[in-house]
Enzyme design. Structure first.
Site, mmCIF file in Angstrom:
data_model
loop_
_atom_site.group_PDB
_atom_site.id
_atom_site.type_symbol
_atom_site.label_atom_id
_atom_site.label_comp_id
_atom_site.label_asym_id
_atom_site.label_seq_id
_atom_site.Cartn_x
_atom_site.Cartn_y
_atom_site.Cartn_z
ATOM 1 N N MET A 143 0.848 -1.201 0.000
ATOM 2 C CA MET A 143 0.000 0.000 0.000
ATOM 3 C C MET A 143 0.879 1.245 0.000
ATOM 4 O O MET A 143 1.750 1.397 0.852
ATOM 5 C CB MET A 143 -0.915 0.034 1.224
ATOM 6 N N THR A 176 3.714 -1.473 3.786
ATOM 7 C CA THR A 176 3.140 -0.136 3.633
ATOM 8 C C THR A 176 4.256 0.853 3.355
ATOM 9 O O THR A 176 5.265 0.903 4.064
ATOM 10 C CB THR A 176 2.359 0.272 4.898
ATOM 11 N N LYS A 177 4.054 1.608 2.310
ATOM 12 C CA LYS A 177 5.069 2.578 1.851
ATOM 13 C C LYS A 177 4.635 3.949 2.325
ATOM 14 O O LYS A 177 3.525 4.392 2.033
ATOM 15 C CB LYS A 177 5.108 2.509 0.326
ATOM 16 N N VAL A 178 5.518 4.601 3.076
ATOM 17 C CA VAL A 178 5.166 5.914 3.635
ATOM 18 C C VAL A 178 6.283 6.919 3.382
ATOM 19 O O VAL A 178 7.435 6.555 3.168
ATOM 20 C CB VAL A 178 4.912 5.827 5.169
ATOM 21 N N SER A 202 9.442 5.913 1.320
ATOM 22 C CA SER A 202 9.372 6.477 -0.028
ATOM 23 C C SER A 202 10.613 7.340 -0.268
ATOM 24 O O SER A 202 11.085 8.005 0.656
ATOM 25 C CB SER A 202 8.104 7.324 -0.091
#
Ligand code: FBP
Length: 262
Positions: A143, A176-178, A202
């Protein structure tokens, strides 16, 4: 999350994903620093570097170019995406199905969710359909968890990024990519809230080698599982060189000084 569902795009629980959906998300302006990267072949070549665990692209790039690289590159199908020409409340069109991505050879899917947008409800419901189809096909789920919209444009505060990783866990992402929340302590809090699901940072806009590797080192020390990066790799004159450094930091636990020397 299902343990191991993301194994195709991780190595020793860590990931270095090259993201190359910028032609859709930002437009050709992102290729100006290194014009050769307007050609997807150049970025798939970069993706054959040993450090890279997957390359994330949109449908047209996958259909047109991935067949030449399927033996050397792991494909992450970025299923939704919107152009920078869209001026409305943050939203993202679903551009291909999981079934179509599997046919092209994808081993994982990527999906953006803009928590806080007026379109959050429909985006989360679209994510549900993609996540469940990915489970049916044994694909990993990443995500892109980017809260924004209304009063929350591009928020990278520590509490918002911790909420971002938690959304990934709650909604069934394996990874999860933040955005980096600005400090190791804030990243550590975000990793804690992911409660065992993986978190990758990111890359962001291009910075110099020392600054970029230092941020990645800090994220890894805070418990992140790696990086999903576009511009900080492909906008450089020598993308392979920074991948050597990232490989050292992410997979070999090197210091920034050591990574700058490889
Ligand atoms: P970068 O490493 O270049 O920041 O790319 C990561 C990414 O998530 C891309 O997959 C995507 O195209 C872009 O950032 C979107 O960024 P934003 O929505 O913040 O403009």
């Amino acid at each position: 999350m299902i343990p191991g569902a993301d194994s195709a795009i991780t190595r020793n629980e860590k990931s270095l994903i090259v993201a190359y959906d910028h032609g859709l998300e930002h437009g050709p302006v992102d290729f100006e620093p290194n014009p050769a990267t307007a050609d997807p072949d150049r970025v798939f070549e970069i993706g054959t570097h040993d450090a890279v665990t997957a390359v994330a692209v949109q449908k047209g790039i996958a259909e047109g170019y991935y067949p030449s690289y399927e033996d050397d590159v792991t494909l992450l199908a970025k299923l939704n995406g919107t152009s920078n020409l869209w001026m409305g409340e943050p939203n993202s069109a679903v551009n291909w199905t999981v079934e179509n991505a599997v046919e092209v050879g994808a081993e994982a899917i990527g999906f953006t969710v803009y928590g806080g947008s007026n379109h959050e409800i429909e985006m989360v419901e679209e994510f549900r359909d993609a996540q469940e189809a990915a489970r049916d096909h044994g694909l990993g789920v990443v995500m892109w968890s980017y809260p924004r919209g209304q009063g929350l444009k591009n928020a990278t505060t520590p509490s918002t990024i911790a909420y971002s990783t938690r959304l990934g866990l709650e909604l069934g992402a394996d990874i999860t990519k933040v955005k980096y929340p600005g400090s190791p302590a804030a990243m550590s809090h975000a990793v804690t809230q992911a409660a065992g699901s993986k978190v990758v940072m990111s890359g962001g806009s291009k910075t110099d080698d020392q600054d970029f590797l230092t941020t990645v080192r800090n994220a890894m020390d805070a418990g992140a599982n790696g990086l999903a990066v576009g511009r900080n790799v492909f906008q450089r004159d020598n993308p392979e060189q920074i991948l050597d450094g990232l490989e050292a930091v992410i997979f070999e636990d090197a210091s920034v000084t050591e990574a700058l020397d490889v």
